[in-house]
Every structure is written in C-alpha cells, then in structure tokens.
Design a protein around this motif. Sequence first.
Motif, PDB file in Angstrom:
ATOM      1  N   VAL A 537       0.817  -1.215   0.000  1.00 10.52           N
ATOM      2  CA  VAL A 537       0.000   0.000   0.000  1.00 10.52           C
ATOM      3  C   VAL A 537       0.855   1.271   0.000  1.00 10.52           C
ATOM      4  CG1 VAL A 537      -2.030  -1.076   1.023  1.00 10.52           C
ATOM      5  CG2 VAL A 537      -0.240  -0.163   2.510  1.00 10.52           C
ATOM      6  N   HIS A 538       2.028   1.240   0.624  1.00  8.44           N
ATOM      7  CA  HIS A 538       2.868   2.441   0.658  1.00  8.44           C
ATOM      8  C   HIS A 538       3.404   2.767  -0.739  1.00  8.44           C
ATOM      9  CE1 HIS A 538       2.817   2.949   4.996  1.00  8.44           C
ATOM     10  NE2 HIS A 538       2.938   1.640   5.104  1.00  8.44           N
ATOM     11  N   ALA A 539       3.740   1.727  -1.502  1.00  9.74           N
ATOM     12  CA  ALA A 539       4.185   1.957  -2.882  1.00  9.74           C
ATOM     13  C   ALA A 539       3.027   2.509  -3.719  1.00  9.74           C
ATOM     14  CB  ALA A 539       4.718   0.655  -3.482  1.00  9.74           C
ATOM     15  N   MET A 540       1.823   1.967  -3.513  1.00 16.05           N
ATOM     16  CA  MET A 540       0.644   2.478  -4.233  1.00 16.05           C
ATOM     17  C   MET A 540       0.390   3.940  -3.893  1.00 16.05           C
ATOM     18  SD  MET A 540      -2.017  -0.653  -3.666  1.00 16.05           S
ATOM     19  CE  MET A 540      -1.591  -2.334  -4.081  1.00 16.05           C
ATOM     20  N   ASN A 541       0.501   4.282  -2.628  1.00  8.83           N
ATOM     21  CA  ASN A 541       0.259   5.658  -2.185  1.00  8.83           C
ATOM     22  C   ASN A 541       1.256   6.623  -2.825  1.00  8.83           C
ATOM     23  OD1 ASN A 541      -0.896   7.722  -0.349  1.00  8.83           O
ATOM     24  ND2 ASN A 541       1.113   7.622   0.609  1.00  8.83           N
ATOM     25  N   ASN A 542       2.542   6.264  -2.795  1.00  8.73           N
ATOM     26  CA  ASN A 542       3.559   7.157  -3.365  1.00  8.73           C
ATOM     27  C   ASN A 542       3.434   7.257  -4.877  1.00  8.73           C
ATOM     28  OD1 ASN A 542       4.395   7.185  -0.725  1.00  8.73           O
ATOM     29  ND2 ASN A 542       6.537   6.810  -1.153  1.00  8.73           N
ATOM     30  N   LEU A 543       3.133   6.130  -5.520  1.00  9.00           N
ATOM     31  CA  LEU A 543       2.945   6.160  -6.979  1.00  9.00           C
ATOM     32  C   LEU A 543       1.715   6.992  -7.320  1.00  9.00           C
ATOM     33  CD1 LEU A 543       3.636   5.248  -9.827  1.00  9.00           C
ATOM     34  CD2 LEU A 543       2.439   3.088  -9.382  1.00  9.00           C
ATOM     35  N   GLY A 544       0.637   6.824  -6.556  1.00 17.44           N
ATOM     36  CA  GLY A 544      -0.559   7.637  -6.781  1.00 17.44           C
ATOM     37  C   GLY A 544      -0.284   9.114  -6.618  1.00 17.44           C
ATOM     38  N   ASN A 545       0.555   9.484  -5.653  1.00 14.85           N
ATOM     39  CA  ASN A 545       0.921  10.888  -5.448  1.00 14.85           C
ATOM     40  C   ASN A 545       1.615  11.476  -6.668  1.00 14.85           C
ATOM     41  OD1 ASN A 545       0.047  12.010  -3.065  1.00 14.85           O
ATOM     42  ND2 ASN A 545       1.671  11.116  -1.843  1.00 14.85           N
ATOM     43  N   LEU A 562      -7.456   1.326  -4.262  1.00 16.88           N
ATOM     44  CA  LEU A 562      -7.019  -0.038  -3.960  1.00 16.88           C
ATOM     45  C   LEU A 562      -6.246  -0.083  -2.638  1.00 16.88           C
ATOM     46  CD1 LEU A 562      -6.788  -2.992  -4.799  1.00 16.88           C
ATOM     47  CD2 LEU A 562      -4.776  -2.378  -6.170  1.00 16.88           C
ATOM     48  N   ALA A 563      -5.422   0.944  -2.400  1.00 16.29           N
ATOM     49  CA  ALA A 563      -4.629   0.997  -1.169  1.00 16.29           C
ATOM     50  C   ALA A 563      -5.530   1.041   0.060  1.00 16.29           C
ATOM     51  CB  ALA A 563      -3.693   2.206  -1.198  1.00 16.29           C
ATOM     52  N   VAL A 564      -6.583   1.880   0.032  1.00 14.36           N
ATOM     53  CA  VAL A 564      -7.467   1.977   1.208  1.00 14.36           C
ATOM     54  C   VAL A 564      -8.392   0.770   1.313  1.00 14.36           C
ATOM     55  CG1 VAL A 564      -7.350   4.488   1.289  1.00 14.36           C
ATOM     56  CG2 VAL A 564      -9.174   3.390  -0.031  1.00 14.36           C
ATOM     57  N   GLN A 565      -8.600   0.092   0.190  1.00  8.34           N
ATOM     58  CA  GLN A 565      -9.385  -1.143   0.242  1.00  8.34           C
ATOM     59  C   GLN A 565      -8.583  -2.250   0.938  1.00  8.34           C
ATOM     60  OE1 GLN A 565     -10.859  -2.386  -3.611  1.00  8.34           O
ATOM     61  NE2 GLN A 565     -11.282  -4.458  -2.880  1.00  8.34           N
ATOM     62  N   ILE A 566      -7.276  -2.298   0.642  1.00  6.92           N
ATOM     63  CA  ILE A 566      -6.393  -3.299   1.268  1.00  6.92           C
ATOM     64  C   ILE A 566      -6.160  -2.959   2.734  1.00  6.92           C
ATOM     65  CG2 ILE A 566      -4.044  -4.261   1.257  1.00  6.92           C
ATOM     66  CD1 ILE A 566      -4.064  -3.744  -1.822  1.00  6.92           C
ATOM     67  N   GLN A 567      -5.931  -1.674   3.005  1.00  8.22           N
ATOM     68  CA  GLN A 567      -5.675  -1.238   4.388  1.00  8.22           C
ATOM     69  C   GLN A 567      -6.617  -0.086   4.716  1.00  8.22           C
ATOM     70  OE1 GLN A 567      -1.513  -0.631   5.444  1.00  8.22           O
ATOM     71  NE2 GLN A 567      -2.077   0.776   7.072  1.00  8.22           N
ATOM     72  N   PRO A 568      -7.793  -0.395   5.228  1.00 10.61           N
ATOM     73  CA  PRO A 568      -8.821   0.647   5.433  1.00 10.61           C
ATOM     74  C   PRO A 568      -8.422   1.757   6.407  1.00 10.61           C
ATOM     75  CG  PRO A 568      -9.776  -1.551   5.528  1.00 10.61           C
ATOM     76  CD  PRO A 568      -8.302  -1.738   5.541  1.00 10.61           C
ATOM     77  N   ASP A 569      -7.428   1.512   7.268  1.00  9.16           N
ATOM     78  CA  ASP A 569      -7.033   2.556   8.224  1.00  9.16           C
ATOM     79  C   ASP A 569      -5.805   3.340   7.763  1.00  9.16           C
ATOM     80  OD1 ASP A 569      -5.160   0.564   8.463  1.00  9.16           O
ATOM     81  OD2 ASP A 569      -5.125   0.560  10.655  1.00  9.16           O
ATOM     82  N   PHE A 570      -5.492   3.294   6.462  1.00  4.28           N
ATOM     83  CA  PHE A 570      -4.318   3.983   5.907  1.00  4.28           C
ATOM     84  C   PHE A 570      -4.683   5.454   5.676  1.00  4.28           C
ATOM     85  CE2 PHE A 570      -0.836   3.640   2.376  1.00  4.28           C
ATOM     86  CZ  PHE A 570      -0.058   4.530   3.091  1.00  4.28           C
ATOM     87  N   ALA A 571      -4.458   6.274   6.694  1.00  4.49           N
ATOM     88  CA  ALA A 571      -4.923   7.670   6.687  1.00  4.49           C
ATOM     89  C   ALA A 571      -4.319   8.475   5.545  1.00  4.49           C
ATOM     90  CB  ALA A 571      -4.589   8.326   8.027  1.00  4.49           C
ATOM     91  N   ALA A 572      -3.011   8.315   5.289  1.00  5.63           N
ATOM     92  CA  ALA A 572      -2.353   9.110   4.236  1.00  5.63           C
ATOM     93  C   ALA A 572      -2.966   8.821   2.874  1.00  5.63           C
ATOM     94  CB  ALA A 572      -0.857   8.817   4.225  1.00  5.63           C
ATOM     95  N   ALA A 573      -3.291   7.557   2.617  1.00  2.04           N
ATOM     96  CA  ALA A 573      -3.890   7.201   1.323  1.00  2.04           C
ATOM     97  C   ALA A 573      -5.293   7.797   1.195  1.00  2.04           C
ATOM     98  CB  ALA A 573      -3.934   5.686   1.165  1.00  2.04           C
ATOM     99  N   TRP A 574      -6.047   7.802   2.301  1.00  2.00           N
ATOM    100  CA  TRP A 574      -7.372   8.433   2.271  1.00  2.00           C
ATOM    101  C   TRP A 574      -7.248   9.921   1.955  1.00  2.00           C
ATOM    102  CZ3 TRP A 574     -11.837   6.303   1.629  1.00  2.00           C
ATOM    103  CH2 TRP A 574     -12.116   5.023   2.128  1.00  2.00           C
ATOM    104  N   MET A 575      -6.279  10.605   2.566  1.00  2.00           N
ATOM    105  CA  MET A 575      -6.105  12.034   2.297  1.00  2.00           C
ATOM    106  C   MET A 575      -5.739  12.278   0.832  1.00  2.00           C
ATOM    107  SD  MET A 575      -3.397  14.796   3.867  1.00  2.00           S
ATOM    108  CE  MET A 575      -2.067  14.202   2.813  1.00  2.00           C
ATOM    109  N   ASN A 576      -4.789  11.478   0.317  1.00  2.00           N
ATOM    110  CA  ASN A 576      -4.375  11.663  -1.073  1.00  2.00           C
ATOM    111  C   ASN A 576      -5.498  11.328  -2.048  1.00  2.00           C
ATOM    112  OD1 ASN A 576      -1.723  12.528  -0.543  1.00  2.00           O
ATOM    113  ND2 ASN A 576      -1.071  10.445  -0.146  1.00  2.00           N
TER     114      ASN A 576
END
Length: 763
Positions: A537-545, A562-576
């Motif tokens: 999920v961290h790679a997805m978040n950075n690539l999405g950014n 997809l990142a927040v679906q895999i890890q629903p409590d991933f706050a940074a991905a929700w913000m992005n």
Amino acid sequence: MFFFQIFNQHNAEAPNLEQAFHRMAQMEPNLDHDIPWFLLPSYWAKMVVALISFLCFANSYDGDFVFDDSEAIINNKDLRAETPLGDLWYHDFWGSKLSSNTSHKSYRPLTVLTFRMNYFFAGGFYPVGFHVINIILHCTISVLMVDVFSILLGGLQFSNKGRRLNLAPKSSLLAALLFAVHPVHTECVAGIVGRADLLCALFFLLSFLGYCKAFRENKEGHTFSVFWVLVSVVLGAIAMLCKEQGITILGLNAVFDALVINKINLLELIRKLLYKDKSLENAGLLRKGLLFRITLLMCGGASILYIRWRIMGTGPPAFTEVDNPASFADSLFVRAINYNYYYSLNAWLLLCPWWLCFDWSMGCIPLIKSVSDWRIIALAALWFCLIGLMCQALCSEDSHKRRILTLGLGFLIIPFLPASNLFFRVGFVVAERVIYLPSIGYCILFTYGFSLLSKQAKKKKILAVAVLGVLLVNVMRCALRSSQWRSEEQLFRSALSVCPLNAKVHYNVGKNLADKGNQSAAIKYYREAVRLNPKYVHAMNNLGNILKERNELHEAEELLSLAVQIQPDFAAAWMNLGIVQNSLRRFEEAEQSYWTAIKHRKKYPDCYYNLGRLYADLNRHIDALNAWRNATVLKPEHSLAWNNMIILLDNTGNLAQAEAVGREALELIPNDHSLMFSLANVLGKSQKYKESEALFLKAIKANPNAASYHGNLAVLYHRWGNLDLAKKHYEVSLKLDPMAPGTKENYNLLRRKLEQLQKKGGA
C-alpha cells in the motif's frame, strides 16, 4: 615459527607468572602451539586490533542519516529537549508509547539516551557525531575481544599477584581480528541505528569480564566473589536496556562457569542424572558454588525480564505478513522448514559475507513450501555441521576440545535465540545486525579450526597466508560496504543485485529518486514494487501521489482506492485520494475521504489543510477557516494553513481579522517570508504603508528572486506616491518574470503617469 615473534619483556615480569603459564600449558593443550601467527605483547595486540577495526569503517564517519535512521533519530521526539527524560522509560526505540497497539515493543531506553546526547552536544541533527560514536564503540568492542577470546580460547588463570594470564595470545589476536573486520558488522557500525547492537555488545562483554573477575582469589582465600557476580548481572541488565539480546549473557556466564570454572563434562553429567548416580556431588555442582552462582544469575535474569514485562505491557508487538511471512504460515511444517532455512542463511552470512542487503523482507527470500525445493539442502548442511560439532563438543575425550567447541557453539547460538522466532515472532526475515554477537562464536570456531588444520598441515605458511588473505579481503569488503551505507542512494541500489525480488528495495530506490525530483525514474521502481507485492500500500500511495502531480488523475485514483481497500485505516492514502477526487471535482467524495483520514489519524494537520482548500473551493468560507485553524492548532508551524487564512480573509474584505491572523502567524514563524508577504499586502490595503513596506523588504531580503514580491511592493509604492521606487520594483519584477500577471499593465500605467508629470513639469 615462521612469522615474527615479538616478546614482551614486561609480560615476563615475574617467575610466578611464567610458572603459572607453564603449569597451565602442561595441564591441557594450548592453541598457540599449533597456530602459525604473530605473537605480540598484549597492548600492541590491542592497538593493532583497534587500528584495523578503525580502518574498516572510518569512511562511514561523514555518511548521511539512512534508512531506519530517519524514524529512530530524525522523527523521534524523544531526542528533543522538550520531551521529558522520564518518557524514554515508557517509549519504544522509535519514540512510540509502549502501551500503543502500533508499538514494536523494542525497549532500548539507554540507546535512545545516547542519541539524545548526540543531538544535544551537536546542537541538531548532524550525522557526523552519531557516526563517530558508532566507530569508536566498534573499536572499543574489538579491543575487549582480545581479552574475551584469551579467556574463551586459553582458559581463565590468574598469577599470584591476581593478574589474569593470557594463555592464548596468538589465537586470541587472530579471533579478535576476525571479529573486528567481519563485513556483516557494517550495518551495526555504519548504520546509526546499529548503535543498539554496539552498546548491547559493549555491556555484554563487560558483564562477561566482570563474571570472570569473580574467580580471582581474594586475600581472605574465598574462591569467588559474590560482588562481581552481582556486578555481572547489573551489566547484563544494562546490556538488555540497550537491546534485548543483552539478557543472553547471563546464560552464557552460567555455561562458562560450568565448563571452564567447574570443568564439567556435560555427557558424563547427563549420564549421572539419567542413572541417578550417587557420585553426582563429586561432579563439581556443589563443590565450587556453581548452583549458588547459577541461582543468582537466574534470579537476576528473572527479575530483569519481569520488570521489562511490566513496563512493556502484556501485548505482543504487531507485525505484518510482509515483515516475516514464515511466521504467518498456517502449516507448522512450513514454519519450521523456513525458520531453519533462515538460520542457514545467517550461518552463510558469517561464512561468506559477500551478499549483504539492508533489508531481507518482502519477497527477498521466497517461502519453502515443499520438500522438493532445492534449498532444503542448505538447512540439511547447517544441521549436519551443527550436529557434528555438538557430538564433538559432548563426546570428545579431549577436555580442551570439548570446552572450546561448547563455548563456540554457546556464543554462536545463545545470543541468536531472541531473533530465532522460537519464543516469539520477530519483525524480520534475516537481519545482519542480529549476528553481531553470534559472530563471537563463529570467530572461536574458525580459530579452533585453523589450529587443527595447522597442526596437521606440513606447509603452515600457506595456511597462514590464506588466513591473512581472508582478513585482507574482509577489510576491503568492510570499506566498500561502509561507503555504500554513506547515502541512501548507494545503499538502496546496492540491494538491487542482492534481493531483486524484494519489493521494499524497489520502493526505497523509487522514493529516493522521487525525493530528488526524478519522478519518471521513480515511477518505474514504484510500479515494480507493486508488481512484486500487489498489496504494497505504501508503494501504491507514493505512486498515486506522483501520478496526481502529473495530472494522471484516473490511474492515481485507482491506485489510492485499492490501497485503502487493502488497508482501510491507511490515513495518508485516504487524504491523497481526497486530493485526487477534489481535482476531479467530485467534492462530496473528497470531503468523505478527508474525514475518513481524520477518523483514522485524529491529529492530522495536513488533512485539515486540504479539507480547508476543498471548503474554500466550495465557497464555504467559515468551514475553510475552521479547518485551517485546526491545522495550525495541531501544527503551529503549518505555514500554508496560516497563509491561506490570511489570503481568504483578505479576499473577503475582513482586513482587520486578516491582519490579526497574520501577526499571530509571524509570532510563531517569524522568518517565513510568505507570511510576511501576505501580511504586507493586507497592511498595504489598510493604508499602513510604512509597516507594509518594511515587511515587503524583509520578505524580499529572504527571497530576492520572487517576482510577485517586487511586483506587489511596486504597487504599494504606486499607491503611496513613491513613483520612482515603484518603477524600480516593477522593472525588477518583470525582469524576473516577464509574464507576471498584472505587473506589465501596472508598469505601463505608471510610465504614462510619469510621462504626464514630465510634460507638466516641462510646461
């Protein structure tokens, strides 16, 4: 003996010492008789070891903060003066509360305290001081190894004057050199986070040497000193407060006591226990106070573990499957096979430390799932060697051989037990840093093996040259590996050839490239990281950014969703995801994403800032101001939130409120030129020209190449009637940015006005 033999006349100081040496030599074989090596006086041997260990890692002194250093040092609030010292005892190594569910439970308060001292004396985060301390620690440990190996290889004997005798000066020097130059130690020395292993090793060795001092006969004729046994326990506790492995020294002290002090034959003891032999008392258990000392060690160890358990809490650390996939396998067989394979990899790193990597997780070592996997050979070879050594350690008729092999295996295995997954799950697959202490056992076994080969070999010179070659190669390998640890770019790239299947390696290379502004190359590595680990999920978040910044919004949204679906409590991905949805003008979804991010991370100033931008776009000015105010409450130095509040209040005509917010912001962030600029605009509109001018000039001094700063100062002078100064700053602004909006028109208006004034003056 074909090598130089340098005898220390000072060491032959008294007949008693010489006689003791000969008595010991007659009692049992001595490794030094068979080893073709240098014989140096004790202080020269230690100087040689210190110098060579320094040369191995000296080039890491000016390295950067790399990899885990960021979390353990730069982002660790426990290093800063505003954090009370007492908090260190209730926080983990990374600065989180031990009671937190997210804590890794790594309790190393004394290591963090040394980091804090580094930070205090350096006046900030300057890595040189941190690196220098690590190098000094390794050199000190390597020097202590000369004494430790002299006891482990030569036995413990004292002269009539109470001085400990070095009965194996050549073999102890060789073993200490092998330890000092082992490349697997690079992570501990060149990586600042490795300070935990170094401090632990230092007090680990001091505990052992303190325990040995307990057997120096005192004036009253007592055979051992309870005081030094207790000192050893205290030093073991200090070692554990530096890193968890330190507690194992208490077990090793007990093993040393049984084998060296009491000269117990383990096989014979086992037989007597099984057959309930009445002569068990004569085995040495009671005769020399062994049971009493072991009881002290056990009580001390149990007390230390209980106190640590009380502080840490009962909950185990939370690790994920990518950290240690074998520990999450459903099958006990798969877990057992893979754990043993990991042990074989650790053993291989000691034998051949050529393939080194900063991280061995995330697919670097695929799981063994069946006995048909060829890698089974590695763990079979490991156990073949271990069982062979254990049989020799137990069954050999040579007591000297039994003692050295048992101590070698003890120092190899016992310090490794906390990292073995046998007692609790650990957060890694293989970690080079945890082999720092077990390498002591490897050096003992290597030196003993060299002595056996030398005894049988006719051409000892070839063997000695080969060992010198090993030492030289290791020195060069240490220097090379240290240079790789000097920067994240070199460190991460060095891992690509060692662990090409490791998603984290590709992620870190991509992150390093993105930080340097090379987004195109970063995208390639982020995509590879996601391909290797589709749940990363961290790679997805950075690539999405990055895709968001390149306006590839739809793919960015897919990745972040997809990142927040895999890890629903991933706050940074929700913000992005909210930022992307805002850019796609799906405002309701964006608002929901922002609030979900805040739900999972309540203190999230950046999310409040972006939520405020959304409300501003929707003309919900009160909500926008409230969101930005929340951001500044959580993070008083949040310049963007302060700026947006000033600008919004300015644009809506609330000049008095804008001025009040601007002054409040500058009190908190007095050197922020963007805040000076925004407040200067407000003061200019309020006709406070003098104060506005002062702020504009201060902002320009801080950032002289900002065209808008010069342009707006020119507008101020234009309004104020200082036309010459207005003309000057209009021209500077246009020179910096010829396309600056409005500046050219204002400049043309000023020129026409100046021409009219000149005509009037001429008339």
